[in-house]
Scaffold this motif. Structure first.
Motif, PDB file in Angstrom:
ATOM      1  N   SER A  34       0.764  -3.480   6.790  1.00 18.49           N
ATOM      2  CA  SER A  34      -0.559  -2.859   6.812  1.00 18.49           C
ATOM      3  C   SER A  34      -1.449  -3.414   5.704  1.00 18.49           C
ATOM      4  O   SER A  34      -2.669  -3.527   5.873  1.00 18.49           O
ATOM      5  N   ALA A  35      -0.863  -3.784   4.569  1.00 20.02           N
ATOM      6  CA  ALA A  35      -1.671  -4.412   3.505  1.00 20.02           C
ATOM      7  C   ALA A  35      -2.177  -5.775   3.967  1.00 20.02           C
ATOM      8  O   ALA A  35      -3.322  -6.149   3.688  1.00 20.02           O
ATOM      9  N   MET A  85      -7.248  -2.352  -2.070  1.00 16.17           N
ATOM     10  CA  MET A  85      -8.638  -2.802  -1.967  1.00 16.17           C
ATOM     11  C   MET A  85      -9.208  -3.127  -3.355  1.00 16.17           C
ATOM     12  O   MET A  85      -9.867  -4.149  -3.550  1.00 16.17           O
ATOM     13  N   GLY A  98      -8.725  -7.972   6.908  1.00 11.35           N
ATOM     14  CA  GLY A  98      -9.950  -7.263   7.276  1.00 11.35           C
ATOM     15  C   GLY A  98     -11.045  -7.401   6.221  1.00 11.35           C
ATOM     16  O   GLY A  98     -12.230  -7.207   6.505  1.00 11.35           O
ATOM     17  N   SER A 136      -3.794   2.191  -0.025  1.00 10.16           N
ATOM     18  CA  SER A 136      -4.738   1.189   0.491  1.00 10.16           C
ATOM     19  C   SER A 136      -5.971   1.096  -0.407  1.00 10.16           C
ATOM     20  O   SER A 136      -6.549   0.023  -0.565  1.00 10.16           O
ATOM     21  N   ASP A 137      -6.355   2.212  -1.042  1.00  8.45           N
ATOM     22  CA  ASP A 137      -7.476   2.151  -1.990  1.00  8.45           C
ATOM     23  C   ASP A 137      -7.157   1.213  -3.153  1.00  8.45           C
ATOM     24  O   ASP A 137      -8.000   0.427  -3.600  1.00  8.45           O
ATOM     25  N   ASP A 147       0.793  -1.236   0.000  1.00  5.32           N
ATOM     26  CA  ASP A 147       0.000   0.000   0.000  1.00  5.32           C
ATOM     27  C   ASP A 147       0.826   1.288   0.000  1.00  5.32           C
ATOM     28  O   ASP A 147       0.303   2.356   0.281  1.00  5.32           O
ATOM     29  N   ARG A 203      -2.897  -6.600   7.026  1.00  7.71           N
ATOM     30  CA  ARG A 203      -4.024  -6.344   7.938  1.00  7.71           C
ATOM     31  C   ARG A 203      -5.275  -5.955   7.154  1.00  7.71           C
ATOM     32  O   ARG A 203      -6.382  -6.398   7.437  1.00  7.71           O
ATOM     33  N   GLN A 204      -5.087  -5.125   6.128  1.00 15.88           N
ATOM     34  CA  GLN A 204      -6.234  -4.681   5.325  1.00 15.88           C
ATOM     35  C   GLN A 204      -6.897  -5.871   4.618  1.00 15.88           C
ATOM     36  O   GLN A 204      -8.126  -6.013   4.621  1.00 15.88           O
TER      37      GLN A 204
END
Ligand SMILES: [Zn+2]
Length: 290
Positions: A202-203, A171, A209, A167-168, A153, A205-206
């Protein structure tokens, strides 16, 4: 912008060597500002260029450290001592075509496997898609992303492939891949493996999620489909109890696929129990699974 600046800019435009110097200097500055916005980057570069007509940067640009990338491992629960080894074959269908040396062998030998497909590959391989759908007792279809963009990300280049970068975009890559699989008529995927199989924390975790587990591997079978046939055969033939093998099923012209196919037969002759990821419990590290 001042009139003087405009004059200098026009002066530079009329002078190709200076344009080249400005251009290369801008390139040097830009990576250091990869987290800023582009307007700021260009303005800064132009301001410096105006102040120093020689265009020689006084100091090397400060580059941000790249993201810390991880490549999670994944293993399936082994069968245990004294039993035939349990191995999960996983194949990536990144883009391009279908390696029928592998796909037809899996079908004729009735060997189950997990196949990670991109939306892009699904679109360009309707025949293979039909074959997979006719053999749903063998194949678990999972998400390799929409456009084969690394799920990282922040801006980065991995093996020369530009990462999603935000992060967008991560996604979009993950959701776009999942939507294409569902639209093709397969079960909703629950595993994701990003292009290059590398992520930042962090990616991970995303993506977790979003309801996915992240599919690492424990045995790189074909070196990104770039190994020779003998080398790929040797690697995969050495699979042990609990291994998750990664190889590619989209490179029919590469020698590696021939070795992959031979190794699958070797493992079968050895009595290996082939499983898909949905058939058994798995353990991944780096927070990649439950
Ligand atoms: Zn891939």
């Amino acid at each position: 912008m001042t009139r003087r600046f405009n004059f200098r800019l026009l002066d530079m435009i009329a002078s190709p060597p200076r344009i080249a110097a400005l251009f290369s200097f801008t390139l040097l500055i830009a990576p250091a500002c990869a987290f800023g916005n582009e307007t700021t980057i260009s303005n800064d570069a132009v301001k410096v260029a105006v102040a120093k007509p020689s265009m020689k940067p006084a100091a090397p640009p400060v580059r941000p450290k790249g993201p810390l990338l991880v490549e999670p491992q994944l293993r399936v629960e082994g069968a245990g001592k004294g039993k035939p080894a349990r191995v999960a074959l996983t194949f990536d269908a990144c883009m391009g075509k279908t390696d029928d040396r592998i796909l037809s062998l899996l079908i004729s030998e009735r060997i189950p496997a997990t196949i990670f497909v991109t939306a892009r590959w699904l679109k360009s391989n309707p025949q293979a898609l039909a074959t997979l759908k006719q053999n749903l007792d063998l194949f678990q279809i999972e998400n390799h992303g929409q456009n084969h963009i690394p799920a990282v990300d922040v801006p980065a280049s991995i093996y020369g492939i530009a990462a999603a970068g935000s992060s967008d975009a991560v996604m979009q890559e993950v959701a776009g891949g999942g939507d294409a699989i569902a639209a093709a008529g397969f079960a909703k995927p629950r595993w994701f493996r990003g292009a290059t199989a590398k992520y930042d924390a962090s990616a991970i975790r995303q993506i977790r999620g979003m309801g996915y587990e992240i599919a690492g591997y424990s045995l790189n079978g074909d070196g990104g489909s770039l190994l020779g046939a003998a080398a790929a055969e040797k690697k995969i033939s050495a699979a042990k109890d609990g291994d998750v093998v990664i190889a590619h099923i989209n490179q029919p012209t590469h020698a590696a696929g021939e070795g992959v196919a031979r190794a699958i037969l070797t493992l079968k002759k050895r009595g290996v129990e082939f499983v898909r990821l949905q058939d058994t419990r798995e353990t991944g590290n780096q927070g990649s699974t439950r």
